[in-house]
Design a protein around this motif. Structure first.
Motif, short mmCIF file in Angstrom:
data_model
loop_
_atom_site.label_atom_id
_atom_site.label_comp_id
_atom_site.label_asym_id
_atom_site.label_seq_id
_atom_site.Cartn_x
_atom_site.Cartn_y
_atom_site.Cartn_z
N LYS A 2 -0.74 41.76 29.68
CA LYS A 2 0.33 42.75 29.70
C LYS A 2 -0.01 43.89 30.65
N GLN A 3 -1.26 44.29 30.70
CA GLN A 3 -1.67 45.37 31.59
C GLN A 3 -1.42 44.98 33.06
N ARG A 4 -1.74 43.74 33.38
CA ARG A 4 -1.49 43.26 34.76
C ARG A 4 0.00 43.22 35.05
N ALA A 5 0.79 42.73 34.11
CA ALA A 5 2.25 42.66 34.30
C ALA A 5 2.82 44.07 34.47
N ASP A 6 2.34 45.01 33.69
CA ASP A 6 2.82 46.40 33.83
C ASP A 6 2.46 46.97 35.21
#
Length: 169
Positions: A2-6
């Motif tokens: 999720k951090q990468r997607a954000d």
């Protein structure tokens, strides 16, 4: 994950020189596109094909809640224009003719036959020439053409376009 997607979804264009980027206005974009007979022409490979998809998302959902443009609002634009697409896509993986491709491939040491099933070949030159031949109307604005070789071709192998290779729009 999720951090990468954000991080990927949270990018923002930054202008280092020149005026700031204008805020997106879907209505203003559509108004501009109907003010010439073909709107925007996108020529290129699979990456270029994604531009109209992204544009469709930016224009909003097709639920009829947007503002409809009509000939009454724009009497100088021919009425048929409001029933036609505002963007047209032509798929072509490389912007070279077969003869040009053979010459370039020979120069880099590849003389095997060109296999057509490895590339998409839209007649982008013919379509672009047809677009430039159509007469417009008084007050018509220039069309927009985006021509992109994309990831399927290494432009380092091609020579810069010269006047005789450019098609005036």
């Amino acid at each position: 994950m999720k951090q990468r997607a954000d991080a990927v979804n949270g990018w923002q264009w930054v202008v280092e020189d020149g005026p700031p980027i204008r805020t997106w206005n879907a209505t203003a974009f559509v108004e501009r596109m109907v003010q010439n007979w073909f709107g925007m022409l996108v020529i290129g490979d699979s990456l270029s094909n994604q531009m109209p998809v992204a544009l469709g998302k930016m224009l909003g959902p097709p639920n009829g809640q947007g503002t409809a443009l009509t000939g009454q609002q724009y009497p100088h634009i021919r009425s048929e224009r409001f029933r036609e697409p505002i963007a047209i896509g032509i798929r072509t993986d490389i912007l070279l003719t077969d003869d040009e491709l053979r010459l370039v491939m020979h120069e880099v040491g590849y003389d095997s036959p060109i296999r057509d099933h490895f590339r998409s070949q839209g007649n982008w030159r013919g379509m672009l020439q047809n677009f430039t031949k159509v007469g417009g109307w008084e007050g018509e604005r220039p069309g927009i053409a985006i021509i992109n070789t994309g990831a399927h071709w290494n432009p380092g192998y091609t020579k810069p376009a010269k006047g005789e290779h450019l098609i005036p729009a």
